[in-house]
Design an enzyme around this catalytic site. Structure first.
Site, PDB file in Angstrom:
ATOM      1  N   SER A 145       1.144  -1.409   0.156  1.00 35.32           N
ATOM      2  CA  SER A 145       0.086   0.001   0.124  1.00 35.32           C
ATOM      3  C   SER A 145       0.795   1.307  -0.106  1.00 35.32           C
ATOM      4  O   SER A 145       0.299   2.304  -0.420  1.00 35.32           O
ATOM      5  CB  SER A 145      -0.981   0.201   1.087  1.00 35.32           C
ATOM      6  N   HIS A 146       2.256   1.021   0.289  1.00 36.61           N
ATOM      7  CA  HIS A 146       3.040   2.393   0.289  1.00 36.61           C
ATOM      8  C   HIS A 146       4.342   2.185  -0.474  1.00 36.61           C
ATOM      9  O   HIS A 146       5.322   2.766   0.032  1.00 36.61           O
ATOM     10  CB  HIS A 146       3.306   2.641   2.004  1.00 36.61           C
ATOM     11  N   ASP A 188      -4.707   0.117   1.530  1.00 37.27           N
ATOM     12  CA  ASP A 188      -4.852  -1.376   1.179  1.00 37.27           C
ATOM     13  C   ASP A 188      -6.295  -1.388   0.584  1.00 37.27           C
ATOM     14  O   ASP A 188      -6.548  -2.167  -0.148  1.00 37.27           O
ATOM     15  CB  ASP A 188      -4.821  -2.108   2.621  1.00 37.27           C
TER      16      ASP A 188
HETATM   17  P1  NDP Z   1      -0.583  -3.731   9.087  1.00 40.89           P
HETATM   18  O1  NDP Z   1      -1.846  -4.030   9.648  1.00 40.89           O
HETATM   19  O2  NDP Z   1      -0.406  -4.417   7.861  1.00 40.89           O
HETATM   20  O3  NDP Z   1       0.766  -3.893  10.094  1.00 40.89           O
HETATM   21  C1  NDP Z   1       0.539  -3.221  11.320  1.00 40.89           C
HETATM   22  C2  NDP Z   1       1.978  -3.668  12.086  1.00 40.89           C
HETATM   23  O4  NDP Z   1       1.686  -4.701  12.869  1.00 40.89           O
HETATM   24  C3  NDP Z   1       3.458  -3.883  11.217  1.00 40.89           C
HETATM   25  O5  NDP Z   1       4.161  -3.777  11.871  1.00 40.89           O
HETATM   26  C4  NDP Z   1       3.200  -5.478  10.934  1.00 40.89           C
HETATM   27  O6  NDP Z   1       4.633  -5.991  10.781  1.00 40.89           O
HETATM   28  C5  NDP Z   1       2.728  -5.920  12.286  1.00 40.89           C
HETATM   29  N1  NDP Z   1       1.927  -7.111  12.186  1.00 40.89           N
HETATM   30  C6  NDP Z   1       0.724  -7.602  11.384  1.00 40.89           C
HETATM   31  N2  NDP Z   1       0.432  -9.112  11.567  1.00 40.89           N
HETATM   32  C7  NDP Z   1       1.323  -9.207  12.860  1.00 40.89           C
HETATM   33  C8  NDP Z   1       1.452 -10.376  13.524  1.00 40.89           C
HETATM   34  N3  NDP Z   1       0.672 -11.628  13.214  1.00 40.89           N
HETATM   35  N4  NDP Z   1       2.320 -10.585  14.470  1.00 40.89           N
HETATM   36  C9  NDP Z   1       3.059  -9.436  14.848  1.00 40.89           C
HETATM   37  N5  NDP Z   1       2.902  -8.132  14.078  1.00 40.89           N
HETATM   38  C10 NDP Z   1       1.948  -8.232  12.876  1.00 40.89           C
HETATM   39  O7  NDP Z   1      -0.516  -2.137   8.917  1.00 40.89           O
HETATM   40  P2  NDP Z   1      -1.534  -0.914   8.710  1.00 40.89           P
HETATM   41  O8  NDP Z   1      -2.346  -1.454   7.448  1.00 40.89           O
HETATM   42  O9  NDP Z   1      -2.217  -0.515   9.800  1.00 40.89           O
HETATM   43  O10 NDP Z   1      -0.483   0.070   7.989  1.00 40.89           O
HETATM   44  C11 NDP Z   1       0.268  -0.238   6.919  1.00 40.89           C
HETATM   45  C12 NDP Z   1       1.098   1.174   6.583  1.00 40.89           C
HETATM   46  O11 NDP Z   1       0.547   2.312   6.261  1.00 40.89           O
HETATM   47  C13 NDP Z   1       2.131   1.732   7.801  1.00 40.89           C
HETATM   48  O12 NDP Z   1       3.303   1.380   7.396  1.00 40.89           O
HETATM   49  C14 NDP Z   1       1.667   3.142   7.967  1.00 40.89           C
HETATM   50  O13 NDP Z   1       2.674   3.904   8.385  1.00 40.89           O
HETATM   51  C15 NDP Z   1       0.822   3.416   6.736  1.00 40.89           C
HETATM   52  N6  NDP Z   1       0.091   4.408   6.583  1.00 40.89           N
HETATM   53  C16 NDP Z   1       0.457   5.434   6.496  1.00 40.89           C
HETATM   54  C17 NDP Z   1      -0.639   7.002   6.813  1.00 40.89           C
HETATM   55  C18 NDP Z   1       0.010   8.123   6.625  1.00 40.89           C
HETATM   56  O14 NDP Z   1      -0.897   8.999   6.878  1.00 40.89           O
HETATM   57  N7  NDP Z   1       1.290   8.465   6.137  1.00 40.89           N
HETATM   58  C19 NDP Z   1      -1.735   6.546   6.911  1.00 40.89           C
HETATM   59  C20 NDP Z   1      -2.053   5.057   7.569  1.00 40.89           C
HETATM   60  C21 NDP Z   1      -1.192   4.233   7.410  1.00 40.89           C
HETATM   61  P3  NDP Z   1       4.900  -6.583   9.151  1.00 40.89           P
HETATM   62  O15 NDP Z   1       5.059  -5.187   8.543  1.00 40.89           O
HETATM   63  O16 NDP Z   1       6.012  -7.449   9.404  1.00 40.89           O
HETATM   64  O17 NDP Z   1       3.729  -7.410   8.909  1.00 40.89           O
HETATM   65  O1  PYC Z   2      -3.028   4.296   3.594  1.00 43.50           O
HETATM   66  O2  PYC Z   2      -4.163   5.145   4.946  1.00 43.50           O
HETATM   67  C1  PYC Z   2      -3.449   5.403   4.188  1.00 43.50           C
HETATM   68  C2  PYC Z   2      -2.563   6.616   4.030  1.00 43.50           C
HETATM   69  C3  PYC Z   2      -3.122   7.945   4.178  1.00 43.50           C
HETATM   70  C4  PYC Z   2      -2.077   8.875   3.750  1.00 43.50           C
HETATM   71  C5  PYC Z   2      -1.042   7.946   3.288  1.00 43.50           C
HETATM   72  N1  PYC Z   2      -1.462   6.529   3.479  1.00 43.50           N
END
Ligand code: NDP
Ligand code: PYC
Length: 340
Positions: free
Chosen positions: A50-51, A191
């Site tokens: 997703s990123h 995602d």
């Molecule tokens: P995920 O739910 O995919 O993962 C969240 C965290 O949980 C990760 O560190 C992941 O590690 C860990 N994890 C997942 N499954 C397990 C497990 N079974 N046991 C232990 N740890 C686990 O992430 P999100 O969808 O919430 O977010 C994805 C990305 O989106 C992030 O990097 C975030 O910074 C980015 N984002 C950016 C935004 C922005 O405004 N710039 C806004 C929202 C999100 P692993 O990666 O190894 O699976």
């Molecule tokens: O995936 O939620 C997201 C997000 C927001 C801004 C950048 N990524």
């Protein structure tokens, strides 16, 4: 470049060049193009789909909207011994982060803890590259930011919060740091966008449609309201991010970012809070005892077959460094069209 089934395979260098070319072609300064390409390569390399390269499409859309200044020069301002701010001046956030990081680290080492506000930035990236960069300097890192108001509070159906990620890194001797990085929504919006692109259904607990009903239709979810993770707990954390990385640092909350966008479809525009802590300042030479305690904790997790957060990413990283990154063919075509 090669092909495997429906995917295109690029080496990390090829992906870096492609990302830079697209960004330069659309008016980014070399400094911004470099900073953005670095993070996009890291995202794709770690299979954080997703990123990764998908974000180039949003970067170009943001530049074309006329809202982002793709040549903005960040300006650093010292506020107090433990505080600094970097004004991104309407540019993307990543160059501002790179500009402020050395000063943040110096302040954390001299004060024990330091905080950096990044202000007036367009933000599209994952936060783990930033907290990992802090951990690589031997410091504990914490980062968070709001986004656009896409997420309903627990108990409500109308969007208020952003997807508001929180990332944390703890440096470990001789090994990858302990890192987690997650949206406070049930899933990152990126995602859901990827599910919509591929016509795939989403789990029912991720979002409501615009009538406030749970939905498995990704497009209906994007038009409705996303849900927080962990019910009221994620809701409270999302509010905390709005307060610490919005109200506290003199920047926009997600509702204001959405209003500022006015339908342009640019990346969210707001601030980011980054905190660095030097473990040596709390404990002096005894910080090694703290490290040993942390290792005991991690062993108790992995010793029973549970995995640490980021373990999947670190494994993906090794794979991509060996074999290159896989990109769905349609996504690759869309990005190549931006380069043309
Ligand atoms: P995920 O739910 O995919 O993962 C969240 C965290 O949980 C990760 O560190 C992941 O590690 C860990 N994890 C997942 N499954 C397990 C497990 N079974 N046991 C232990 N740890 C686990 O992430 P999100 O969808 O919430 O977010 C994805 C990305 O989106 C992030 O990097 C975030 O910074 C980015 N984002 C950016 C935004 C922005 O405004 N710039 C806004 C929202 C999100 P692993 O990666 O190894 O699976
Ligand atoms: O995936 O939620 C997201 C997000 C927001 C801004 C950048 N990524």
């Amino acid at each position: 470049m090669s092909e495997a089934g429906a995917d295109v395979i690029l080496s990390l260098d090829e992906l870096d060049s492609l990302a830079r070319e697209v960004l330069l072609r659309h008016g980014a300064s070399p400094a911004h193009a470099d900073a953005i390409a670095r993070v996009i390569v890291q995202g794709q390399r770690d299979e954080c789909h997703s990123h990764g390269i998908y974000r180039l499409i949003g970067c170009v859309r943001s530049i074309r909207s006329g809202k982002v200044d793709p040549r903005a020069e960040p300006a650093l301002r010292d506020i107090a011994p433990g505080l600094l701010a970097v004004d991104a001046n309407h540019g993307f956030s990543l160059l501002a982060f790179e500009t402020g990081l050395p000063r943040l680290a110096d302040k954390a080492r001299s004060q024990g803890i330091a905080a950096m506000a990044i202000n007036r930035c367009f933000h599209f990236s994952a936060l783990w590259p930033e907290v990992e960069a802090i951990a690589a300097l031997g410091l504990v890192g914490l980062a968070m930011n709001p986004s656009h108001s896409w997420v309903a509070p627990e108990g409500g159906k109308r969007p208020v919060f952003g997807t508001n990620p929180i990332a944390f890194a703890w440096p470990r001797p001789g090994s990858n740091p302990f890192v987690f990085d997650f949206a406070t929504s049930a899933i990152a919006r990126g995602d859901i966008e990827l599910h919509a692109r591929e016509g795939k259904p989403i789990p029912e607990h991720w979002a409501f449609d615009s009538d406030g009903m749970p939905t498995t239709d990704a497009r209906a979810a994007l038009d409705g309201a996303m849900r927080t993770f962990g019910g009221h707990k994620g809701s409270a954390l999302a509010a905390m991010v709005e307060l610490l990385a919005g109200a506290l640092i003199g920047d926009l909350i997600s509702m204001e970012s959405q209003a500022f966008d006015a339908g342009a479809g640019a990346s969210p525009y707001h601030g980011e809070l980054v905190i660095a802590i030097d473990p040596r300042r709390f404990l002096g030479d005894d910080y090694r005892a703290g490290q040993a305690r942390a290792e005991k904790l991690f062993e108790a997790v992995t010793g029973q077959g549970a995995r640490l957060p980021s373990q999947r990413r670190f494994e993906a990283r090794s794979r991509s460094e060996r074999n290159g990154v896989r990109i769905p063919a349609q996504l690759h075509r869309d990005v190549m069209a931006l380069r043309a």
